[in-house]
Design a protein around this motif. Structure first.
Motif, mmCIF file in Angstrom:
data_model
loop_
_atom_site.group_PDB
_atom_site.id
_atom_site.type_symbol
_atom_site.label_atom_id
_atom_site.label_comp_id
_atom_site.label_asym_id
_atom_site.label_seq_id
_atom_site.Cartn_x
_atom_site.Cartn_y
_atom_site.Cartn_z
ATOM 1 N N ARG A 237 28.199 44.929 44.371
ATOM 2 C CA ARG A 237 28.438 43.862 43.802
ATOM 3 C C ARG A 237 27.478 42.677 43.696
ATOM 4 N NH1 ARG A 237 34.023 42.477 46.557
ATOM 5 N NH2 ARG A 237 34.195 41.087 44.876
ATOM 6 N N TRP A 238 27.441 41.841 42.790
ATOM 7 C CA TRP A 238 26.467 40.730 42.575
ATOM 8 C C TRP A 238 26.868 39.348 42.904
ATOM 9 C CZ3 TRP A 238 21.564 41.848 41.489
ATOM 10 C CH2 TRP A 238 21.100 43.168 40.753
ATOM 11 N N LEU A 312 31.841 37.670 38.716
ATOM 12 C CA LEU A 312 33.315 38.388 38.769
ATOM 13 C C LEU A 312 33.207 38.851 37.384
ATOM 14 C CD1 LEU A 312 35.589 35.762 40.166
ATOM 15 C CD2 LEU A 312 34.518 37.687 41.303
ATOM 16 N N SER A 313 33.901 40.028 37.281
ATOM 17 C CA SER A 313 34.280 40.755 36.131
ATOM 18 C C SER A 313 35.485 39.895 35.348
ATOM 19 C CB SER A 313 34.656 42.134 36.275
ATOM 20 O OG SER A 313 36.070 42.130 36.836
ATOM 21 N N LEU A 314 35.652 40.027 34.176
ATOM 22 C CA LEU A 314 37.063 39.400 33.475
ATOM 23 C C LEU A 314 38.107 39.776 34.333
ATOM 24 C CD1 LEU A 314 35.822 39.771 29.804
ATOM 25 C CD2 LEU A 314 35.436 37.839 31.286
ATOM 26 N N GLU A 316 38.530 40.328 37.484
ATOM 27 C CA GLU A 316 38.289 39.788 38.705
ATOM 28 C C GLU A 316 38.491 38.257 38.306
ATOM 29 O OE1 GLU A 316 35.403 42.282 41.612
ATOM 30 O OE2 GLU A 316 34.557 40.810 39.787
ATOM 31 N N VAL A 317 38.388 37.785 37.435
ATOM 32 C CA VAL A 317 38.596 36.254 37.132
ATOM 33 C C VAL A 317 40.333 36.050 36.730
ATOM 34 C CG1 VAL A 317 38.391 34.328 35.479
ATOM 35 C CG2 VAL A 317 36.271 35.884 36.045
ATOM 36 N N LEU A 318 40.620 36.997 36.124
ATOM 37 C CA LEU A 318 42.103 36.805 35.770
ATOM 38 C C LEU A 318 42.721 36.889 37.416
ATOM 39 C CD1 LEU A 318 42.383 39.020 32.926
ATOM 40 C CD2 LEU A 318 42.769 36.577 33.053
ATOM 41 N N ALA A 319 42.348 37.657 38.252
ATOM 42 C CA ALA A 319 43.090 37.886 39.535
ATOM 43 C C ALA A 319 42.638 36.918 40.686
ATOM 44 C CB ALA A 319 42.758 39.112 39.893
ATOM 45 N N ASP A 320 41.656 35.778 40.136
ATOM 46 C CA ASP A 320 41.074 35.079 41.295
ATOM 47 C C ASP A 320 41.937 34.135 41.614
ATOM 48 O OD1 ASP A 320 39.228 33.562 42.846
ATOM 49 O OD2 ASP A 320 37.775 33.000 41.083
ATOM 50 N N PRO A 321 42.447 33.937 42.806
ATOM 51 C CA PRO A 321 43.098 32.794 43.297
ATOM 52 C C PRO A 321 42.604 31.468 43.153
ATOM 53 C CG PRO A 321 42.309 34.021 45.161
ATOM 54 C CD PRO A 321 41.959 34.613 44.111
ATOM 55 N N LEU A 322 41.404 31.185 43.252
ATOM 56 C CA LEU A 322 40.701 30.059 43.209
ATOM 57 C C LEU A 322 40.785 29.629 41.772
ATOM 58 C CD1 LEU A 322 37.049 28.965 44.656
ATOM 59 C CD2 LEU A 322 37.780 28.584 42.220
ATOM 60 N N ALA A 350 48.340 35.072 45.908
ATOM 61 C CA ALA A 350 48.067 35.700 47.067
ATOM 62 C C ALA A 350 47.446 37.349 47.050
ATOM 63 C CB ALA A 350 49.393 35.870 48.158
ATOM 64 N N GLY A 351 46.813 37.799 48.100
ATOM 65 C CA GLY A 351 46.350 39.005 48.005
ATOM 66 C C GLY A 351 44.852 39.289 47.452
ATOM 67 N N ALA A 352 44.235 38.464 46.845
ATOM 68 C CA ALA A 352 42.683 38.391 46.335
ATOM 69 C C ALA A 352 41.938 37.917 47.590
ATOM 70 C CB ALA A 352 42.503 37.662 45.112
ATOM 71 N N SER A 353 40.622 38.617 47.591
ATOM 72 C CA SER A 353 39.699 38.093 48.632
ATOM 73 C C SER A 353 38.903 37.041 48.045
ATOM 74 C CB SER A 353 38.791 39.169 48.884
ATOM 75 O OG SER A 353 37.882 39.463 47.513
ATOM 76 N N THR A 354 38.188 36.255 49.028
ATOM 77 C CA THR A 354 37.217 35.230 48.579
ATOM 78 C C THR A 354 36.267 35.649 47.498
ATOM 79 O OG1 THR A 354 37.501 34.203 50.605
ATOM 80 C CG2 THR A 354 35.787 33.345 49.397
ATOM 81 N N ALA A 355 35.949 36.828 47.297
ATOM 82 C CA ALA A 355 35.015 37.354 46.463
ATOM 83 C C ALA A 355 35.566 37.859 45.279
ATOM 84 C CB ALA A 355 33.875 38.344 47.172
ATOM 85 N N GLY A 356 36.846 37.425 44.947
ATOM 86 C CA GLY A 356 37.564 37.918 43.866
ATOM 87 C C GLY A 356 37.999 39.417 43.930
ATOM 88 N N GLY A 357 38.309 39.974 45.017
ATOM 89 C CA GLY A 357 38.721 41.049 44.997
ATOM 90 C C GLY A 357 40.174 41.686 44.551
ATOM 91 N N GLY A 358 41.395 41.797 45.489
ATOM 92 C CA GLY A 358 42.447 42.358 45.130
ATOM 93 C C GLY A 358 43.150 41.462 44.055
ATOM 94 N N PRO A 359 44.235 42.152 43.616
ATOM 95 C CA PRO A 359 45.148 41.734 42.696
ATOM 96 C C PRO A 359 45.938 40.406 43.087
ATOM 97 C CG PRO A 359 46.073 43.527 43.742
ATOM 98 C CD PRO A 359 44.702 43.503 44.236
#
Length: 417
Positions: A237-238, A312-314, A316-322, A350-359
């Motif tokens: 991951r970048w 982030l991928s698109l 991941e952006v859609l799932a990003d809590p931030l 809830a459920g996504a990592s700081t790096a934009g991970g989980g759903p």
């Protein structure tokens, strides 16, 4: 409470993206917008991705007028007589042939703010040149060249990449003209262009070149120092380090990778040294970051005060809590909901990592992307949907004082569908 443009009436003669985007922003800020379309509709309705039309046309009332018919032009005149703003991105020469140029309309409606988005401006040989953002904004303004690596083809711009900032710039101009209108009682001719917006986007490079400085183009890893650069973690991951002030941020970065002694290493201890030895620093950091996954570095960076962001991928952006907490997305109102202007407060996805991970958990309704300005007085709520083609034609005509026999006569004259 309405938005800051509550009570402002806008008529839109717009197609595709830049003009409609401006009007959608004004609608998000509380203005009443009537979108005027020809009988076959805005060509953007033909896009297979209907969400794209929804994005730039939500919150408007829609009517159909065949402006080649004098009866339809009379309807438009009634709309403009009660309007504060006309927004258009149609070619100005075509509008002039219909008597809808600024000089003609301002003589009849002196309070009208006439806001026009063009491809290449309103003067010179580009005044009537047709333009799309991939040409005027991306290509001709120099943006594509600035991001093209030597020996490769220029990359393709993303849909609406120049249209949306152009729409935002025009909306800002409209608001300034409305302030003047409130003071003087007079309207204004407000214009921007894809070319001007693109040139402003790349203005740091353009002004540097104009003053004889060489701006490096097509950079692939870093701007000029190795902690304002992109890296790959051990899981592939970048992420970007954001150490713009190298001397300030370098000690935090090397503590995060477990090499605090590098903070005083003479090769890297000053801004000049770090930039002069950037290739060596880049290789050193590449080796360190490849040893651990991004989740590890996310925790280490936050603990040591390193400024950074994931690529982030698109999805991941859609799932990003931030992003959700920042109000990037708004649900679209259902048929029985009363929409409200303003951001939607979906903060704790809830459920996504700081790096934009989980759903992330988010509203199950379809979403749209919010315009990028919030007002503290606006309540959260869903975004209104875009109108169907001609959905409000009869209601708008009734509001303008037409009765049903007059509306029938307009239909018979093919002025409205």
């Amino acid at each position: 409470m309405g938005g800051p443009l509550d009570g402002v009436r806008v008529v839109e003669l717009g197609v595709m993206v830049a003009g409609p985007a401006c009007a959608a922003i004004l609608a998000d800020w509380g203005a009443e917008v009537v979108k005027v379309e020809p009988p076959d509709g805005d060509p953007h309705r033909g896009n297979l991705n209907t969400a794209l039309f929804e994005l730039d046309n939500r919150g408007k009332r829609g009517i159909c007028l065949d402006l080649k018919r004098p009866e339809a032009q009379e309807v438009l005149s009634r709309l403009l007589a009660d309007a504060d703003v006309l927004v258009t991105n149609l070619r100005l020469a075509a509008l002039a042939r219909l008597g809808l140029d600024y000089d003609t309309l301002s003589a009849r409606f002196p309070r009208l703010v006439y806001a026009a988005a063009t491809g290449y401006g309103t003067t010179g040989e580009g005044a009537d040149k047709p333009g799309y953002d991939m040409g005027a904004y991306w290509s001709r303004a120099g943006v594509a060249h600035a991001v093209t690596q030597a020996g490769t083809a220029p990359p393709v711009s993303r849909p609406g990449m120049g249209d949306h900032p152009t729409g935002l710039a025009l909306a800002a101009g409209v608001c300034a003209a409305l302030v003047r209108q409130r003071v003087t009682g007079r309207g204004e001719f407000v214009t921007t262009s894809l070319l001007r917006t693109g040139s402003y986007t790349i203005s740091c490079d353009l002004i540097s070149r104009a003053h004889g400085q060489v701006s490096a183009t097509g950079l692939s890893r870093m701007l000029y120092n190795p902690i304002l650069a992109v890296y790959q973690a051990g899981d592939g991951r970048w992420f970007w380090l954001l150490g713009l002030q190298a001397t300030r941020h370098w000690p935090n970065v090397v503590r995060a990778i477990g090499r605090p002694e590098l903070a005083t290493d003479p090769r890297f201890a000053t801004m000049g040294a770090l930039i002069g030895n950037r290739d060596e620093a880049l290789a050193l950091l590449d080796e360190a970051f490849a040893e651990r996954p991004l989740d590890h570095w996310a925790e280490a960076f936050d603990r040591h005060g390193v400024w950074w962001d994931p690529v982030l991928s698109l999805d991941e952006v859609l799932a990003d809590p931030l992003a959700h907490a920042a109000g990037v997305f708004r649900p679209i109102a259902g048929p029985d909901e009363v929409p409200a202007p303003g951001r939607d407060a979906q903060a704790d996805a809830a459920g996504a990592s700081t790096a934009g991970g989980g759903p992330a958990e988010r509203d199950p309704r379809p979403i749209t992307v919010a315009t990028p300005v919030d007002f503290g007085s606006l309540p959260p709520g869903p975004a209104p949907r875009a109108p169907e083609l001609g959905e409000h034609t009869e209601q708008v005509l009734l509001d303008l004082g037409y009765d049903w026999p007059a509306i029938t006569a307009l239909k018979d004259a093919d002025a409205i569908p």
